[in-house]
Design a protein around this motif. Sequence first.
Motif, PDB file in Angstrom:
ATOM      1  N   ALA A   1      34.925  38.241  42.881  1.00 48.40           N
ATOM      2  CA  ALA A   1      36.086  37.421  43.243  1.00 48.40           C
ATOM      3  C   ALA A   1      36.360  37.439  44.748  1.00 48.40           C
ATOM      4  O   ALA A   1      37.502  37.341  45.184  1.00 48.40           O
ATOM      5  CB  ALA A   1      37.327  37.852  42.462  1.00 48.40           C
ATOM      6  N   GLY A   2      35.290  37.564  45.526  1.00 46.41           N
ATOM      7  CA  GLY A   2      35.427  37.490  46.971  1.00 46.41           C
ATOM      8  C   GLY A   2      35.885  38.750  47.651  1.00 46.41           C
ATOM      9  O   GLY A   2      36.117  38.760  48.860  1.00 46.41           O
TER      10      GLY A   2
ATOM     11  N   SER B   1      39.476  36.477  39.356  1.00 38.73           N
ATOM     12  CA  SER B   1      38.921  35.139  39.546  1.00 38.73           C
ATOM     13  C   SER B   1      39.142  34.711  40.991  1.00 38.73           C
ATOM     14  O   SER B   1      39.996  35.254  41.695  1.00 38.73           O
ATOM     15  CB  SER B   1      39.578  34.129  38.595  1.00 38.73           C
ATOM     16  OG  SER B   1      40.945  33.958  38.920  1.00 38.73           O
ATOM     17  N   ALA B   2      38.365  33.735  41.412  1.00 37.80           N
ATOM     18  CA  ALA B   2      38.500  33.175  42.749  1.00 37.80           C
ATOM     19  C   ALA B   2      37.748  31.852  42.758  1.00 37.80           C
ATOM     20  O   ALA B   2      37.083  31.490  41.785  1.00 37.80           O
ATOM     21  CB  ALA B   2      37.939  34.129  43.813  1.00 37.80           C
ATOM     22  N   VAL B   3      37.840  31.127  43.869  1.00 37.68           N
ATOM     23  CA  VAL B   3      37.115  29.864  43.944  1.00 37.68           C
ATOM     24  C   VAL B   3      35.626  30.099  44.076  1.00 37.68           C
ATOM     25  O   VAL B   3      34.835  29.164  43.949  1.00 37.68           O
ATOM     26  CB  VAL B   3      37.616  28.985  45.106  1.00 37.68           C
ATOM     27  CG1 VAL B   3      39.047  28.562  44.868  1.00 37.68           C
ATOM     28  CG2 VAL B   3      37.486  29.710  46.442  1.00 37.68           C
TER      29      VAL B   3
ATOM     30  N   GLY C   1      33.310  42.446  39.806  1.00 40.61           N
ATOM     31  CA  GLY C   1      31.959  42.914  40.072  1.00 40.61           C
ATOM     32  C   GLY C   1      31.397  43.773  38.962  1.00 40.61           C
ATOM     33  O   GLY C   1      30.660  44.729  39.210  1.00 40.61           O
ATOM     34  N   LYS C   2      31.715  43.433  37.723  1.00 41.27           N
ATOM     35  CA  LYS C   2      31.327  44.252  36.577  1.00 41.27           C
ATOM     36  C   LYS C   2      30.694  43.389  35.480  1.00 41.27           C
ATOM     37  O   LYS C   2      30.872  42.170  35.435  1.00 41.27           O
ATOM     38  CB  LYS C   2      32.558  44.949  35.974  1.00 41.27           C
ATOM     39  CG  LYS C   2      33.469  45.685  36.966  1.00 41.27           C
ATOM     40  CD  LYS C   2      32.782  46.837  37.671  1.00 41.27           C
ATOM     41  CE  LYS C   2      33.767  47.750  38.390  1.00 41.27           C
ATOM     42  NZ  LYS C   2      34.488  47.128  39.510  1.00 41.27           N
TER      43      LYS C   2
ATOM     44  N   ASN D   1      27.830  38.686  41.716  1.00 34.10           N
ATOM     45  CA  ASN D   1      28.214  37.544  40.891  1.00 34.10           C
ATOM     46  C   ASN D   1      27.152  37.309  39.821  1.00 34.10           C
ATOM     47  O   ASN D   1      26.349  36.382  39.923  1.00 34.10           O
ATOM     48  CB  ASN D   1      28.391  36.283  41.750  1.00 34.10           C
ATOM     49  CG  ASN D   1      29.089  35.161  40.993  1.00 34.10           C
ATOM     50  OD1 ASN D   1      29.782  35.393  40.002  1.00 34.10           O
ATOM     51  ND2 ASN D   1      28.907  33.939  41.456  1.00 34.10           N
ATOM     52  N   PRO D   2      27.129  38.135  38.790  1.00 33.56           N
ATOM     53  CA  PRO D   2      26.152  37.933  37.707  1.00 33.56           C
ATOM     54  C   PRO D   2      26.539  36.737  36.852  1.00 33.56           C
ATOM     55  O   PRO D   2      27.699  36.566  36.503  1.00 33.56           O
ATOM     56  CB  PRO D   2      26.234  39.249  36.927  1.00 33.56           C
ATOM     57  CG  PRO D   2      27.626  39.755  37.169  1.00 33.56           C
ATOM     58  CD  PRO D   2      28.014  39.281  38.535  1.00 33.56           C
TER      59      PRO D   2
END
Length: 339
Positions: free
Chosen positions: A154-155, A130-132, A168-169, A197-198
Amino acid sequence: MSVTALAVLTACSPVGSGSHEPDEGSADPITTGLDAPWSITFLDDTPLISARDTGQILELTGDSTRVVGTVEGVEAGGESGLLGLEVDGDELYVYSTAHDGNRIQRFTVDGQPGSLSLGEPETVIDGLPSAVYHSGGRIAFGPDGMLYATVGDAGIPEDAQNPDSLAGKILRLTPEGGIPEDNPFEDSPVYSYGHRNPQGIAWSEDGTMFASEFGADTWDELNVIEPGANYGWPDVEGIGGDDRFVDPVQQWTPDESSPSGIEIADGTIYIANLRGERLFTVPVADPTTSEELLSGEYGRLRDVARTPDGQLWVLTNNTDGRGSPADGDDRVLRLPDGA
């Protein structure tokens, strides 16, 4: 925040134009006054909505909402918080961000419409990247009865190509969170990889899986998802013509798209777009073409869902900090019949 970080955040889905006139639009308002809604699903005939920043699950009764419950431990920020919802029987599956990453939990839902409540959570999977920004967040059950979930990079773009990372999955799980024996990678929940980012997944009547995906600065994508396939990020953005990767069936610039939730109904893919402030319609029979609805009328569009009786509802997203809210935002809209 550094200039580089700010640029990355802006590229995800920048502030909308604010030029929409919802009271004169071509869709019918179902409810108004929502705060950063993210996902809509249905428990039997009752609509349930996630509120990204408060962690609340709302039920829609008539044209008003009430809080069914608050998911504990949600840490909202940027694109993270309370995200995707999905129903299986009498259980509600919830994708949200906690202190140690994204997670999927399931809750029993007790009571009758108008007085629903959440039971205790059971963890399906946790510790997801996770990320912003680039936090993924969509969940859906496929026609095979398995639970699919989108996870952003997540950047960290290179993690989308790393088989040991879940970033990325698109994941495929049993309803209890186990790894199906027929997954493409042994002992792994990964179904496809190479995603940035799907945020939208849906299936056509013949079982073809489609996914919408945010690009960076060049191309947003509509992809046909195949088990074990590599969709190229960060080596390729959009149609690259590289035999190592699967190209999207259609691409748009981020200015006109920034796609989030999708739905398939009667042979048409409906794609809700944030920065593009429009709803794309794509025929399943020819997914290389598209038309648009609601262009600029209601601002940013986050999700689209089919109701149990066959209506199409659209969820706006102008109060998430990146849009320009009009009076009454955010709202649930009903597309007119035949749209």
